[in-house]
Motif scaffolding. Structure first.
Motif, PDB file in Angstrom:
ATOM      1  N   ILE A 136     -14.209  21.924  -2.979  1.00 19.92           N
ATOM      2  CA  ILE A 136     -14.699  21.662  -4.339  1.00 19.92           C
ATOM      3  C   ILE A 136     -16.027  20.924  -4.287  1.00 19.92           C
ATOM      4  N   ALA A 137     -16.094  19.877  -3.476  1.00 24.62           N
ATOM      5  CA  ALA A 137     -17.315  19.058  -3.390  1.00 24.62           C
ATOM      6  C   ALA A 137     -18.509  19.869  -2.886  1.00 24.62           C
ATOM      7  N   GLY A 142     -17.346  27.600  -6.341  1.00 22.86           N
ATOM      8  CA  GLY A 142     -18.123  27.613  -7.577  1.00 22.86           C
ATOM      9  C   GLY A 142     -17.994  26.285  -8.313  1.00 22.86           C
ATOM     10  N   LYS A 143     -18.572  26.251  -9.505  1.00 22.35           N
ATOM     11  CA  LYS A 143     -18.516  25.029 -10.307  1.00 22.35           C
ATOM     12  C   LYS A 143     -17.141  24.942 -10.959  1.00 22.35           C
ATOM     13  N   LEU A 144     -16.433  23.896 -10.642  1.00 24.31           N
ATOM     14  CA  LEU A 144     -15.080  23.710 -11.156  1.00 24.31           C
ATOM     15  C   LEU A 144     -15.146  23.140 -12.572  1.00 24.31           C
TER      16      LEU A 144
END
Length: 177
Positions: A136-137, A142-144
């Motif tokens: 995630i980081a 992709g953009k969470l």
């Protein structure tokens, strides 16, 4: 700087994990154990620490700066409340309690006494969770903007050989929320 002295209530599977972690962590020292189990005397002898007959005896000994509570779930609230009332910081294994009302009562004790209460959520250090956080980081997925996540971890049959882990409202199943 002197070691932080840690007491432990509950020398079962999770308690032993805490003992091992304390033993390999600079700046911390196990100073006593409370556990009524038949292997507790052997465990404390091997660790070179006293086996206290009760939580009251551990408090009276005055040799702990904080205490880890790793007992069966139904004992979490009463034991943690005793320790908080004595002004001792508590690291409490999850869950806080078997009901929301009992959890709220314990949080009220922590608020009133001002003694720190921390709930151990060790799963956040699991390699699977760390890998997900890293992905995630780094933007690997992709953009969470939203997530619904389920994480299931296997526990072998021997984990459930301990009776309290199979009792409704005591082990892994809640009696009422």
């Amino acid at each position: 700087m002197a070691d932080i002295r840690i007491g432990l209530v509950g020398a079962g599977l999770i308690g032993i994990t805490h003992m091992e972690t304390i033993a390999r962590t600079d700046g911390f020292r196990l100073t006593g154990i409370v556990d009524p189990g038949p292997s507790a005397a052997e465990i404390t002898k091997a660790r070179g620490v006293p086996l206290h007959a009760s939580v009251e005896a551990m408090i009276a000994a005055g040799d702990a700066d904080g205490v880890i509570v790793a007992t069966p779930n139904e004992l979490h609230v009463s034991i943690s409340a005793q320790l908080l009332e004595a002004g001792l910081p508590v690291l409490l294994e999850k869950p806080i309690a078997n009901t929301v009302a009992k959890a709220a009562a314990l949080l009220a004790v922590a608020d009133r006494t001002g003694a720190p209460l921390l709930v151990g959520h060790h799963r956040r250090h699991n390699p699977i969770i760390r890998a997900a956080k890293k992905a995630i980081a780094e933007g690997a997925i992709g953009k969470l903007v939203m997530a619904s996540v389920v994480c299931s971890l296997y526990k072998g049959g021997d984990y459930f050989s301990t009776a309290w882990r199979r009792q409704p409202g005591v082990g892994g199943r809640c009696s009422s929320i």
